[in-house]
Design a protein around this motif. Structure first.
Motif, PDB file in Angstrom:
ATOM      1  N   MET A 181     -52.932  86.274  41.021  1.00  0.00           N
ATOM      2  CA  MET A 181     -54.423  86.379  40.276  1.00  0.00           C
ATOM      3  C   MET A 181     -53.976  86.501  38.748  1.00  0.00           C
ATOM      4  O   MET A 181     -53.864  87.722  38.175  1.00  0.00           O
ATOM      5  N   ASN A 199     -56.211  86.952  33.543  1.00  0.00           N
ATOM      6  CA  ASN A 199     -57.324  88.085  33.218  1.00  0.00           C
ATOM      7  C   ASN A 199     -57.250  88.341  31.544  1.00  0.00           C
ATOM      8  O   ASN A 199     -58.257  88.468  30.834  1.00  0.00           O
ATOM      9  N   GLY A 200     -56.076  88.494  31.173  1.00  0.00           N
ATOM     10  CA  GLY A 200     -55.633  88.533  29.681  1.00  0.00           C
ATOM     11  C   GLY A 200     -56.330  87.730  28.730  1.00  0.00           C
ATOM     12  O   GLY A 200     -56.770  87.852  27.723  1.00  0.00           O
ATOM     13  N   HIS A 249     -59.327  92.245  33.282  1.00  0.00           N
ATOM     14  CA  HIS A 249     -59.208  92.689  34.751  1.00  0.00           C
ATOM     15  C   HIS A 249     -60.637  93.389  35.180  1.00  0.00           C
ATOM     16  O   HIS A 249     -60.562  92.893  36.661  1.00  0.00           O
ATOM     17  N   ASN A 307     -44.951  94.768  36.358  1.00  0.00           N
ATOM     18  CA  ASN A 307     -46.111  95.173  35.762  1.00  0.00           C
ATOM     19  C   ASN A 307     -46.085  96.536  35.036  1.00  0.00           C
ATOM     20  O   ASN A 307     -46.862  96.744  34.282  1.00  0.00           O
ATOM     21  N   ARG A 358     -45.984  96.722  31.116  1.00  0.00           N
ATOM     22  CA  ARG A 358     -47.292  96.843  30.488  1.00  0.00           C
ATOM     23  C   ARG A 358     -47.617  98.080  29.756  1.00  0.00           C
ATOM     24  O   ARG A 358     -47.172  99.328  30.263  1.00  0.00           O
ATOM     25  N   GLU A 369     -52.786 100.157  29.929  1.00  0.00           N
ATOM     26  CA  GLU A 369     -53.403  98.985  30.878  1.00  0.00           C
ATOM     27  C   GLU A 369     -53.050  99.276  32.402  1.00  0.00           C
ATOM     28  O   GLU A 369     -53.853  98.973  33.171  1.00  0.00           O
TER      29      GLU A 369
HETATM   30  C1  IPE Z   1     -53.146  89.165  35.648  1.00  0.00           C
HETATM   31  O1  IPE Z   1     -53.599  88.738  34.616  1.00  0.00           O
HETATM   32  C2  IPE Z   1     -53.616  90.457  36.301  1.00  0.00           C
HETATM   33  C3  IPE Z   1     -52.330  91.288  36.695  1.00  0.00           C
HETATM   34  C4  IPE Z   1     -51.090  91.236  36.411  1.00  0.00           C
HETATM   35  C5  IPE Z   1     -52.843  92.589  37.378  1.00  0.00           C
HETATM   36  P1  IPE Z   1     -52.788  88.994  33.230  1.00  0.00           P
HETATM   37  O2  IPE Z   1     -53.156  90.261  32.950  1.00  0.00           O
HETATM   38  O3  IPE Z   1     -51.329  88.552  33.519  1.00  0.00           O
HETATM   39  O4  IPE Z   1     -53.539  87.763  32.267  1.00  0.00           O
HETATM   40  P2  IPE Z   1     -52.642  86.961  31.282  1.00  0.00           P
HETATM   41  O5  IPE Z   1     -51.518  86.330  31.854  1.00  0.00           O
HETATM   42  O6  IPE Z   1     -52.315  87.765  30.181  1.00  0.00           O
HETATM   43  O7  IPE Z   1     -53.651  86.013  30.742  1.00  0.00           O
END
Ligand code: IPE
Ligand code: MG
Length: 230
Positions: A1, A4-5, A19, A50, A53, A57
């Motif tokens: 998925m 989102n960012g 998110h 993850n 991050r 977040e």
């Molecule tokens: C995915 O979207 C969500 C998770 C990892 C929970 P991202 O946060 O990686 O979105 P982009 O890649 O920065 O656009």
């Protein structure tokens, strides 16, 4: 998925807004897949990487996950869905583990689609954990010499050994990589990459992916099957 960012950035919003918007895509996709009668849907929600991050977040994602687990349980029950987590779950915050456990128990009687949330999941970690679990089992059985592994042994010690291998792997956000998702199970999965960012993903995008999948010829390393011939 994924995506989102970027979805948030394009709207001049903070990443967490992406998110939050992604939850609607989860709800729509789960419902569409259950309605299609799919046997299993696995969502890559949080990877072993993850944690790198920003703390804010990560905390937000964990809070969102808890809210999802609490708020969606009734809907999942009504859709006859059985929910489970998959990954190094004991390293998740205790509150998340409790909510996950509660949602798993509340949906345990579901006989329809199995919805698996990959949480603190990594494909390499899963293979390592499977090897260690197999070795531990052999040790308990008093076999202290070399342990020879077969495909079946490893499969039997995966986090969810009874889940079928994915037929179709969908990646949103356009990146052409697997990013440590189901490395063992995706050996022969068909891959569909769409530039659609996850918060925008809906039933019609799923349909497009499935239609494309239906036109693929799957050979599993063998030769093309001619209809009507063995
Ligand atoms: C995915 O979207 C969500 C998770 C990892 C929970 P991202 O946060 O990686 O979105 P982009 O890649 O920065 O656009
Ligand atoms: Mg990303």
């Amino acid at each position: 998925m994924d995506g989102n960012g970027r979805w948030a950035q394009r709207r001049g919003k903070p990443r967490i807004a992406g998110h939050l918007a992604g939850v609607s895509a989860v709800r729509a996709t789960v419902e569409a897949c259950a309605r299609l009668g799919l046997e299993a849907l696995t969502l890559y929600a949080f990877s072993t990487e993850n944690w790198k991050r920003p703390q804010t977040e990560v905390t937000f994602l964990m809070r969102l996950l808890r809210r999802f687990l609490r708020e969606e349980v009734e809907l999942m029950r009504r859709q006859n869905i059985r929910l489970q987590g998959m990954g190094r779950l004991t390293a998740l915050p205790p509150a998340v583990q409790r909510d996950l456990q509660a949602a798993t128990e509340a949906t345990a009687a579901g006989t329809g689609m199995v919805l698996t949330l990959a949480l603190n999941y990594g494909g390499r970690a899963e293979i390592v954990d499977a090897c260690n679990a197999r070795w531990e089992e052999a040790r308990r059985q008093g076999q202290t010499e070399t342990v020879t592994m077969t495909d079946r042994d490893l499969q039997a010690h995966l986090y969810s050994p009874h889940l079928p291998d994915p037929d179709l792997l969908i990646r949103t956000g356009g990146e052409m990589r697997i990013s440590n998702f189901l490395l063992w199970q995706c050996a022969y999965s068909e891959i569909w990459v769409t530039p659609v960012l996850w918060p925008d993903f809906r039933g019609q995008d799923l349909s497009r992916a499935i239609e494309d999948f239906q036109g693929r010829e799957r050979r599993y390393g063998g030769l093309a099957q001619v209809a009507g011939q063995p």
